[in-house]
Motif scaffolding. Structure first.
Motif, PDB file in Angstrom:
ATOM      1  N   SER A   1     -56.803  58.423 -28.699  1.00 20.44           N
ATOM      2  CA  SER A   1     -55.348  58.339 -28.841  1.00 20.44           C
ATOM      3  C   SER A   1     -55.012  57.018 -29.536  1.00 20.44           C
ATOM      4  O   SER A   1     -55.859  56.113 -29.645  1.00 20.44           O
ATOM      5  CB  SER A   1     -54.677  58.375 -27.471  1.00 20.44           C
ATOM      6  N   GLY A   2     -53.765  56.894 -29.986  1.00 19.36           N
ATOM      7  CA  GLY A   2     -53.320  55.608 -30.505  1.00 19.36           C
ATOM      8  C   GLY A   2     -53.418  54.518 -29.459  1.00 19.36           C
ATOM      9  O   GLY A   2     -53.711  53.364 -29.771  1.00 19.36           O
ATOM     10  N   ALA A   3     -53.204  54.890 -28.188  1.00 16.71           N
ATOM     11  CA  ALA A   3     -53.304  53.915 -27.100  1.00 16.71           C
ATOM     12  C   ALA A   3     -54.719  53.357 -26.983  1.00 16.71           C
ATOM     13  O   ALA A   3     -54.911  52.168 -26.682  1.00 16.71           O
ATOM     14  CB  ALA A   3     -52.880  54.548 -25.780  1.00 16.71           C
ATOM     15  N   ASP A   4     -55.730  54.198 -27.227  1.00 18.32           N
ATOM     16  CA  ASP A   4     -57.115  53.721 -27.194  1.00 18.32           C
ATOM     17  C   ASP A   4     -57.352  52.690 -28.298  1.00 18.32           C
ATOM     18  O   ASP A   4     -58.022  51.669 -28.085  1.00 18.32           O
ATOM     19  CB  ASP A   4     -58.090  54.886 -27.372  1.00 18.32           C
ATOM     20  N   VAL A   5     -56.826  52.980 -29.487  1.00 22.07           N
ATOM     21  CA  VAL A   5     -56.981  52.040 -30.606  1.00 22.07           C
ATOM     22  C   VAL A   5     -56.267  50.732 -30.281  1.00 22.07           C
ATOM     23  O   VAL A   5     -56.770  49.639 -30.559  1.00 22.07           O
ATOM     24  CB  VAL A   5     -56.445  52.650 -31.908  1.00 22.07           C
ATOM     25  N   TYR A   6     -55.091  50.830 -29.667  1.00 17.02           N
ATOM     26  CA  TYR A   6     -54.334  49.646 -29.253  1.00 17.02           C
ATOM     27  C   TYR A   6     -55.182  48.756 -28.337  1.00 17.02           C
ATOM     28  O   TYR A   6     -55.207  47.528 -28.491  1.00 17.02           O
ATOM     29  CB  TYR A   6     -53.067  50.088 -28.536  1.00 17.02           C
ATOM     30  N   ASP A   7     -55.900  49.383 -27.399  1.00 20.03           N
ATOM     31  CA  ASP A   7     -56.708  48.605 -26.455  1.00 20.03           C
ATOM     32  C   ASP A   7     -57.829  47.857 -27.161  1.00 20.03           C
ATOM     33  O   ASP A   7     -58.075  46.671 -26.883  1.00 20.03           O
ATOM     34  CB  ASP A   7     -57.285  49.521 -25.383  1.00 20.03           C
ATOM     35  N   ARG A   8     -58.550  48.526 -28.079  1.00 17.61           N
ATOM     36  CA  ARG A   8     -59.657  47.817 -28.736  1.00 17.61           C
ATOM     37  C   ARG A   8     -59.149  46.798 -29.749  1.00 17.61           C
ATOM     38  O   ARG A   8     -59.781  45.751 -29.954  1.00 17.61           O
ATOM     39  CB  ARG A   8     -60.656  48.795 -29.348  1.00 17.61           C
ATOM     40  N   VAL A   9     -57.992  47.072 -30.371  1.00 15.99           N
ATOM     41  CA  VAL A   9     -57.385  46.067 -31.244  1.00 15.99           C
ATOM     42  C   VAL A   9     -56.978  44.844 -30.424  1.00 15.99           C
ATOM     43  O   VAL A   9     -57.134  43.699 -30.860  1.00 15.99           O
ATOM     44  CB  VAL A   9     -56.176  46.663 -31.996  1.00 15.99           C
ATOM     45  N   GLY A  10     -56.478  45.086 -29.204  1.00 16.48           N
ATOM     46  CA  GLY A  10     -56.123  43.970 -28.335  1.00 16.48           C
ATOM     47  C   GLY A  10     -57.331  43.132 -27.959  1.00 16.48           C
ATOM     48  O   GLY A  10     -57.250  41.899 -27.897  1.00 16.48           O
ATOM     49  N   ALA A  11     -58.485  43.795 -27.734  1.00 18.60           N
ATOM     50  CA  ALA A  11     -59.712  43.053 -27.431  1.00 18.60           C
ATOM     51  C   ALA A  11     -60.135  42.215 -28.629  1.00 18.60           C
ATOM     52  O   ALA A  11     -60.582  41.060 -28.477  1.00 18.60           O
ATOM     53  CB  ALA A  11     -60.821  44.022 -27.037  1.00 18.60           C
ATOM     54  N   PHE A  12     -60.004  42.772 -29.836  1.00 20.69           N
ATOM     55  CA  PHE A  12     -60.328  41.995 -31.039  1.00 20.69           C
ATOM     56  C   PHE A  12     -59.383  40.807 -31.181  1.00 20.69           C
ATOM     57  O   PHE A  12     -59.810  39.699 -31.532  1.00 20.69           O
ATOM     58  CB  PHE A  12     -60.250  42.871 -32.287  1.00 20.69           C
ATOM     59  N   LEU A  13     -58.108  41.020 -30.903  1.00 20.91           N
ATOM     60  CA  LEU A  13     -57.135  39.939 -31.041  1.00 20.91           C
ATOM     61  C   LEU A  13     -57.500  38.764 -30.141  1.00 20.91           C
ATOM     62  O   LEU A  13     -57.362  37.601 -30.543  1.00 20.91           O
ATOM     63  CB  LEU A  13     -55.739  40.473 -30.707  1.00 20.91           C
ATOM     64  N   GLU A  14     -57.978  39.062 -28.938  1.00 18.32           N
ATOM     65  CA  GLU A  14     -58.388  37.986 -28.042  1.00 18.32           C
ATOM     66  C   GLU A  14     -59.555  37.198 -28.634  1.00 18.32           C
ATOM     67  O   GLU A  14     -59.590  35.963 -28.555  1.00 18.32           O
ATOM     68  CB  GLU A  14     -58.770  38.571 -26.680  1.00 18.32           C
ATOM     69  N   SER A  15     -60.515  37.896 -29.240  1.00 17.96           N
ATOM     70  CA  SER A  15     -61.642  37.216 -29.891  1.00 17.96           C
ATOM     71  C   SER A  15     -61.155  36.388 -31.067  1.00 17.96           C
ATOM     72  O   SER A  15     -61.617  35.257 -31.297  1.00 17.96           O
ATOM     73  CB  SER A  15     -62.679  38.242 -30.366  1.00 17.96           C
ATOM     74  N   LEU A  16     -60.229  36.960 -31.839  1.00 21.21           N
ATOM     75  CA  LEU A  16     -59.692  36.251 -33.002  1.00 21.21           C
ATOM     76  C   LEU A  16     -58.988  34.978 -32.560  1.00 21.21           C
ATOM     77  O   LEU A  16     -59.185  33.905 -33.150  1.00 21.21           O
ATOM     78  CB  LEU A  16     -58.726  37.170 -33.755  1.00 21.21           C
ATOM     79  N   TRP A  17     -58.199  35.081 -31.512  1.00 21.73           N
ATOM     80  CA  TRP A  17     -57.455  33.904 -31.032  1.00 21.73           C
ATOM     81  C   TRP A  17     -58.414  32.802 -30.575  1.00 21.73           C
ATOM     82  O   TRP A  17     -58.171  31.624 -30.831  1.00 21.73           O
ATOM     83  CB  TRP A  17     -56.512  34.317 -29.914  1.00 21.73           C
ATOM     84  N   ARG A  18     -59.516  33.204 -29.926  1.00 21.52           N
ATOM     85  CA  ARG A  18     -60.497  32.195 -29.504  1.00 21.52           C
ATOM     86  C   ARG A  18     -61.123  31.495 -30.711  1.00 21.52           C
ATOM     87  O   ARG A  18     -61.461  30.305 -30.633  1.00 21.52           O
ATOM     88  CB  ARG A  18     -61.586  32.839 -28.644  1.00 21.52           C
TER      89      ARG A  18
END
Length: 219
Positions: free
Chosen positions: A126-143
């Motif tokens: 679902s789009g919600a699944d993509v949202y979750d993994r994009v959110g995990a990437f964003l956390e890595s990017l921010w670090r």
């Protein structure tokens, strides 16, 4: 913290699947390449990006799909100033293995009626699944911004839905706001620009195809 001045999101050039959806029955989604038009779109995007980045360094993240790898190569960025990494979390929404064209078209119609964020493809995401993994990437990017020598530019070479969901996560859009927006065209960019107040804002909005209808939640 060395926050980049801009985070540029680029949708890959036109793929074989964009031009003819029957190829999904014969070729895996991740293996689809660019068309001639897609290669031209990537080169044109490269001209714009090279002018934008000038002689500044770039940290690039590329979806693992063939069409995004090809798009990145056609950008023609200076390798001496570009740090590039493959990033699986920026991949396309998974629709599920081999695809029957008639079934996918039927499911797309269901998705349009049900909602792009919540509808789950029968064997995919679902789009919600993509949202979750994009959110995990964003956390890595921010670090990664903790590195005081982080490049002033970030480039994400990805897919249309993933671009919208990345911006939804970063800018805290509601689901209704996300649903009201269209994907960018192949080879198009959107950029998050760092303001004097330390906040990022889009350089230009996504095209809106309807007025969002919130459920009444207020902040």
């Amino acid at each position: 913290m060395a926050q980049p001045r801009r985070i540029v999101l680029l949708r890959h050039g036109e793929s074989e699947g964009n031009a003819d959806d029957s190829v999904y029955e014969r070729i895996p989604d991740h293996a689809l390449g660019l068309t001639d038009r897609g290669r031209r779109q990537a080169r044109e995007a490269g001209e714009r990006l090279r002018a934008l980045f000038a002689d500044e360094r770039v940290s690039a993240y590329v979806s693992p799909y063939r069409r995004t790898h090809q798009t990145f190569r056609h950008l023609g960025l200076d390798p001496s100033r570009t740090r590039v990494r493959e990033e699986p979390r920026l991949r396309e929404q998974d629709w599920g293995n081999w695809q029957d064209r008639a079934d996918v078209r039927k499911q797309k119609a269901y998705r349009d009626a049900y909602g792009h964020f919540f509808y789950r493809f029968a064997q995919g995401e679902s789009g919600a699944d993509v949202y979750d993994r994009v959110g995990a990437f964003l956390e890595s990017l921010w670090r990664s911004f903790q590195d005081p020598d982080h490049p002033p530019n970030v480039l994400l070479v990805t897919h249309g839905l993933t671009m919208r969901l990345f911006c939804m996560r970063w800018l805290h859009w509601s689901v209704a706001e996300f649903e009201s927006l269209s994907n960018p065209d192949n080879g198009e960019t959107r950029a998050l620009l760092l303001g004097a107040d330390g906040r990022y804002r889009l350089d230009r909005p996504f095209e809106r195809w309807c007025t969002p209808e919130p459920y009444g939640l207020t902040r």
